[in-house]
Design a protein around this motif. Structure first.
Motif, PDB file in Angstrom:
ATOM      1  N   PHE A   6       0.588  -1.395  -0.087  1.00 41.76           N
ATOM      2  CA  PHE A   6      -0.020  -0.040  -0.075  1.00 41.76           C
ATOM      3  C   PHE A   6       0.948   1.685  -0.027  1.00 41.76           C
ATOM      4  O   PHE A   6       0.920   2.371  -0.806  1.00 41.76           O
ATOM      5  CB  PHE A   6      -0.645  -0.074   1.032  1.00 41.76           C
ATOM      6  CG  PHE A   6      -1.948   1.096   1.171  1.00 41.76           C
ATOM      7  CD1 PHE A   6      -2.777   1.556   0.241  1.00 41.76           C
ATOM      8  CD2 PHE A   6      -1.350   1.939   2.453  1.00 41.76           C
ATOM      9  CE1 PHE A   6      -3.683   2.140   0.462  1.00 41.76           C
ATOM     10  CE2 PHE A   6      -2.725   3.202   2.828  1.00 41.76           C
ATOM     11  CZ  PHE A   6      -3.848   3.811   1.336  1.00 41.76           C
ATOM     12  N   LEU A   7       1.519   1.579   1.083  1.00 37.34           N
ATOM     13  CA  LEU A   7       2.585   2.386   0.842  1.00 37.34           C
ATOM     14  C   LEU A   7       3.271   2.777  -0.598  1.00 37.34           C
ATOM     15  O   LEU A   7       4.014   3.483  -0.857  1.00 37.34           O
ATOM     16  CB  LEU A   7       3.834   2.608   1.874  1.00 37.34           C
ATOM     17  CG  LEU A   7       3.107   2.615   3.650  1.00 37.34           C
ATOM     18  CD1 LEU A   7       4.153   2.130   4.534  1.00 37.34           C
ATOM     19  CD2 LEU A   7       2.408   4.055   3.536  1.00 37.34           C
ATOM     20  N   ARG A   8       4.011   2.129  -0.735  1.00 34.67           N
ATOM     21  CA  ARG A   8       4.822   1.418  -2.416  1.00 34.67           C
ATOM     22  C   ARG A   8       3.222   1.881  -3.407  1.00 34.67           C
ATOM     23  O   ARG A   8       4.029   3.019  -4.260  1.00 34.67           O
ATOM     24  CB  ARG A   8       4.771  -0.050  -2.956  1.00 34.67           C
ATOM     25  CG  ARG A   8       6.077  -0.019  -4.418  1.00 34.67           C
ATOM     26  CD  ARG A   8       6.002  -1.421  -4.526  1.00 34.67           C
ATOM     27  NE  ARG A   8       7.227  -2.092  -3.561  1.00 34.67           N
ATOM     28  CZ  ARG A   8       7.882  -3.119  -3.755  1.00 34.67           C
ATOM     29  NH1 ARG A   8       6.909  -3.907  -4.617  1.00 34.67           N
ATOM     30  NH2 ARG A   8       8.341  -3.398  -2.727  1.00 34.67           N
ATOM     31  N   ALA A   9       2.840   1.967  -3.274  1.00 36.48           N
ATOM     32  CA  ALA A   9       1.638   2.267  -4.230  1.00 36.48           C
ATOM     33  C   ALA A   9       1.224   3.567  -3.789  1.00 36.48           C
ATOM     34  O   ALA A   9       1.525   4.537  -5.418  1.00 36.48           O
ATOM     35  CB  ALA A   9       0.055   1.496  -4.784  1.00 36.48           C
ATOM     36  N   ILE A  10       1.007   4.421  -2.862  1.00 36.43           N
ATOM     37  CA  ILE A  10       1.070   5.549  -2.554  1.00 36.43           C
ATOM     38  C   ILE A  10       2.252   6.485  -2.717  1.00 36.43           C
ATOM     39  O   ILE A  10       1.760   7.391  -3.433  1.00 36.43           O
ATOM     40  CB  ILE A  10       0.791   6.181  -1.157  1.00 36.43           C
ATOM     41  CG1 ILE A  10      -0.592   5.193  -0.389  1.00 36.43           C
ATOM     42  CG2 ILE A  10       0.707   7.272  -0.626  1.00 36.43           C
ATOM     43  CD1 ILE A  10      -1.458   6.006  -1.185  1.00 36.43           C
ATOM     44  N   PHE A  11       3.446   5.865  -2.706  1.00 39.78           N
ATOM     45  CA  PHE A  11       4.425   6.742  -2.983  1.00 39.78           C
ATOM     46  C   PHE A  11       4.781   6.705  -5.144  1.00 39.78           C
ATOM     47  O   PHE A  11       4.694   8.057  -5.278  1.00 39.78           O
ATOM     48  CB  PHE A  11       5.816   5.832  -2.357  1.00 39.78           C
ATOM     49  CG  PHE A  11       7.067   6.437  -3.418  1.00 39.78           C
ATOM     50  CD1 PHE A  11       7.386   7.726  -2.658  1.00 39.78           C
ATOM     51  CD2 PHE A  11       8.130   5.595  -3.812  1.00 39.78           C
ATOM     52  CE1 PHE A  11       8.694   7.935  -3.230  1.00 39.78           C
ATOM     53  CE2 PHE A  11       8.977   5.772  -4.460  1.00 39.78           C
ATOM     54  CZ  PHE A  11       9.173   7.829  -3.850  1.00 39.78           C
ATOM     55  N   ALA A  12       3.716   5.220  -5.298  1.00 41.66           N
ATOM     56  CA  ALA A  12       4.066   5.469  -6.614  1.00 41.66           C
ATOM     57  C   ALA A  12       3.087   6.569  -6.915  1.00 41.66           C
ATOM     58  O   ALA A  12       3.758   7.193  -8.098  1.00 41.66           O
ATOM     59  CB  ALA A  12       3.847   4.369  -7.280  1.00 41.66           C
ATOM     60  N   LEU A  13       2.183   6.898  -6.998  1.00 41.29           N
ATOM     61  CA  LEU A  13       1.250   7.541  -6.962  1.00 41.29           C
ATOM     62  C   LEU A  13       1.595   9.085  -7.120  1.00 41.29           C
ATOM     63  O   LEU A  13       1.961  10.251  -8.180  1.00 41.29           O
ATOM     64  CB  LEU A  13       0.120   7.598  -6.403  1.00 41.29           C
ATOM     65  CG  LEU A  13      -1.081   8.810  -6.947  1.00 41.29           C
ATOM     66  CD1 LEU A  13      -1.927   8.308  -7.993  1.00 41.29           C
ATOM     67  CD2 LEU A  13      -2.224   8.199  -5.921  1.00 41.29           C
ATOM     68  N   ALA A  14       2.023   9.481  -5.685  1.00 38.73           N
ATOM     69  CA  ALA A  14       2.476  11.030  -5.738  1.00 38.73           C
ATOM     70  C   ALA A  14       3.971  11.338  -6.563  1.00 38.73           C
ATOM     71  O   ALA A  14       3.843  12.008  -6.937  1.00 38.73           O
ATOM     72  CB  ALA A  14       3.133  10.533  -3.705  1.00 38.73           C
ATOM     73  N   LEU A  15       4.946   9.723  -6.760  1.00 35.38           N
ATOM     74  CA  LEU A  15       6.108  10.271  -7.830  1.00 35.38           C
ATOM     75  C   LEU A  15       5.376  10.978  -9.192  1.00 35.38           C
ATOM     76  O   LEU A  15       5.830  11.565  -9.913  1.00 35.38           O
ATOM     77  CB  LEU A  15       6.651   9.453  -7.802  1.00 35.38           C
ATOM     78  CG  LEU A  15       8.134   9.497  -8.933  1.00 35.38           C
ATOM     79  CD1 LEU A  15       9.362  10.469  -8.222  1.00 35.38           C
ATOM     80  CD2 LEU A  15       9.546   8.120  -8.792  1.00 35.38           C
ATOM     81  N   THR A  16       4.764   9.891  -9.358  1.00 40.50           N
ATOM     82  CA  THR A  16       4.138  10.182 -10.671  1.00 40.50           C
ATOM     83  C   THR A  16       3.157  11.686 -11.186  1.00 40.50           C
ATOM     84  O   THR A  16       3.186  12.111 -12.165  1.00 40.50           O
ATOM     85  CB  THR A  16       2.313   9.117 -11.081  1.00 40.50           C
ATOM     86  OG1 THR A  16       3.516   7.832 -10.619  1.00 40.50           O
ATOM     87  CG2 THR A  16       2.019   9.408 -12.688  1.00 40.50           C
ATOM     88  N   LEU A  17       2.418  12.113  -9.400  1.00 38.39           N
ATOM     89  CA  LEU A  17       1.729  13.412  -9.678  1.00 38.39           C
ATOM     90  C   LEU A  17       2.464  14.599  -9.618  1.00 38.39           C
ATOM     91  O   LEU A  17       2.615  15.398 -10.445  1.00 38.39           O
ATOM     92  CB  LEU A  17       0.984  13.507  -8.395  1.00 38.39           C
ATOM     93  CG  LEU A  17      -0.762  12.145  -9.123  1.00 38.39           C
ATOM     94  CD1 LEU A  17      -1.768  12.564  -7.601  1.00 38.39           C
ATOM     95  CD2 LEU A  17      -1.165  12.412  -9.887  1.00 38.39           C
ATOM     96  N   GLY A  18       3.480  14.586  -8.944  1.00 41.34           N
ATOM     97  CA  GLY A  18       4.844  15.156  -8.706  1.00 41.34           C
ATOM     98  C   GLY A  18       5.002  15.373 -10.365  1.00 41.34           C
ATOM     99  O   GLY A  18       6.144  16.837 -10.673  1.00 41.34           O
TER     100      GLY A  18
END
Length: 90
Positions: A6-18
């Motif tokens: 779950f944390l990996r998915a949230i980090f990937a989403l934040a990185l993509t949006l950034g």
């Protein structure tokens, strides 16, 4: 689903949006307008639009400068309606 997934998915989403936000900022700053300004500075342009005024939805007045002389042109519906030349200074 574990907490690490779950944390990996949230980090990937934040990185993509950034990255998308960074691309938007870069495009605003260095986008087509900035590239056109850089290209215009490299060449000596003979023709440029000094000012434009919209009269109504189908007509527009523009002041065009060519070789240091300004001309007033009335445009309408995709064609030149009238070329109103300014008197020559010399």
């Amino acid at each position: 689903m574990e907490l690490s997934d779950f944390l990996r998915a949230i980090f990937a989403l934040a990185l993509t949006l950034g990255l998308v936000g960074l691309a938007a900022v870069a495009l605003r700053r260095y986008g087509p307008d900035a590239m056109a300004r850089l290209a215009a500075q490299k060449k000596d342009r003979r023709l440029r639009v000094v000012e434009s005024l919209v009269l109504d939805p189908s007509r527009r007045l523009i002041i065009v400068e060519c070789d240091g002389r300004e001309r007033l042109v009335l445009l309408g519906e995709g064609r030149v309606l009238d070329d109103l030349k300014t008197p020559d200074a010399g």
